[in-house]
Design an enzyme around this catalytic site. Sequence first.
Site, PDB file in Angstrom:
ATOM      1  N   GLU A 114     -14.982  18.104  29.609  1.00  0.00           N
ATOM      2  CA  GLU A 114     -15.223  18.116  31.041  1.00  0.00           C
ATOM      3  C   GLU A 114     -14.495  19.281  31.697  1.00  0.00           C
ATOM      4  O   GLU A 114     -13.377  19.621  31.328  1.00  0.00           O
ATOM      5  CB  GLU A 114     -14.777  16.785  31.652  1.00  0.00           C
ATOM      6  CG  GLU A 114     -15.616  15.612  31.171  1.00  0.00           C
ATOM      7  CD  GLU A 114     -15.035  14.264  31.542  1.00  0.00           C
ATOM      8  OE1 GLU A 114     -13.861  14.220  31.962  1.00  0.00           O
ATOM      9  OE2 GLU A 114     -15.743  13.262  31.408  1.00  0.00           O
ATOM     10  N   CYS A 370      -6.660  14.421  38.269  1.00  0.00           N
ATOM     11  CA  CYS A 370      -5.718  14.787  37.208  1.00  0.00           C
ATOM     12  C   CYS A 370      -5.400  13.578  36.334  1.00  0.00           C
ATOM     13  O   CYS A 370      -5.037  12.520  36.822  1.00  0.00           O
ATOM     14  CB  CYS A 370      -4.440  15.338  37.839  1.00  0.00           C
ATOM     15  SG  CYS A 370      -3.267  15.961  36.648  1.00  0.00           S
TER      16      CYS A 370
END
Length: 401
Positions: A114, A370
């Site tokens: 990703e 994150c």
Amino acid sequence: MNEVVIPSVLLDVPVSAAPVHKQNLLDLDREGLEHFFADTLGEARYRAHQVMKWIHHRYVTDFDQMTDLGKALRAKLHQHAEVLVPNVVFDKPSTDGTHKWLLAMGTDGKNAIETVYIPDKGRGTLCVSSQVGCGLNCTFCSTATQGFNRNLTTAEIIGQVWVAARHLGNVPHQQRRLTNVVMMGMGEPLMNFDNVVRAMSVMRDDLGYGLASKRVTLSTSGLVPMIDRLATESDVSLAVSLHAANDVLRESLVPLNKKYPIAELMESCARYLRGNKKRDSVTFEYTLMKGINDQPEHARQLARLMRQFDNAVQSKDAGKVNLIPFNPFPGTRYERSGETEIRAFQKILLDAQVLTMVRRTRGDDIDAACGQLKGQVMDRTRRQAEFRRTLEGQADRDAAA
């Protein structure tokens, strides 16, 4: 001596030529491309510069469309080279403008990573992966739960930048929508050192994406020998995944700390700055988890560590802190710290004269925040079925075309 007679039918059997290995030009930085043109193609080195611009500035991968190359050179390129970019399986925009791509790696359809683009005022940051999975087993990270499969090639790393820049309509030196790259995606970049450094070279090359060295950031969990090596081979910005300022706690969060404890890690960061005159600070990332590492004493420990680091480098604000609210993922035992605890933690650091920022959570509605990056690895992820359906649908469309 008896004469050996070879039946004529055997003489008519064609001998198949060995397949010619084609060089993926995305695997090469400027120096490598110059050598390829000179040594393999017998062409002038400046031709490599023309091709780099076609690939990274105009996003052209078909040699026949590179109109300033002669017909003979294009024929050589078709014979000896190719430009293979990652296949976009799907892309997802977030409500806050963040954009995530799932990119297939390799030809077997079993691996994907990703890549995330995060727009902000006056800047656009791309979070790039360096490995399929990760083997460091940080307990609070989604990627760690899938294990490690393999390193990405240089082409697969820079290919993430290519895909995003092309989608954004980025034009280096003119219409720049991609201003920063952070090697903070899936994987530990320093465990894929050569490929990562080569890819970062293309990011910073004027014939590539033309990013200033300070706008390319490598984030590491703390491989001390490789930080020392990085200081001799690159001058990018350095970020360290710290998450605790004492060894006992950090070992429970980042197992690598058992091999390279905090004192050794901080010494290597100081050496990085001393050997890199263009860089004046290291960013220390600290993910805040409720009841784990977000208490006032943890903040005071971190403040002391930052002051010690400033003294070691003999420079104020040599250590900067980036506080990251934990992003939950399925199966985790950790929780995000409350807003009150986050602000109290930051205040202790600011009162101690430590430059501290709180990272705004972005893209968590598409699992792009994150710590949430988690591409498919073999059969071990919750999106494997969706990944396979998408690939099968693409294959059906290709067959019908």
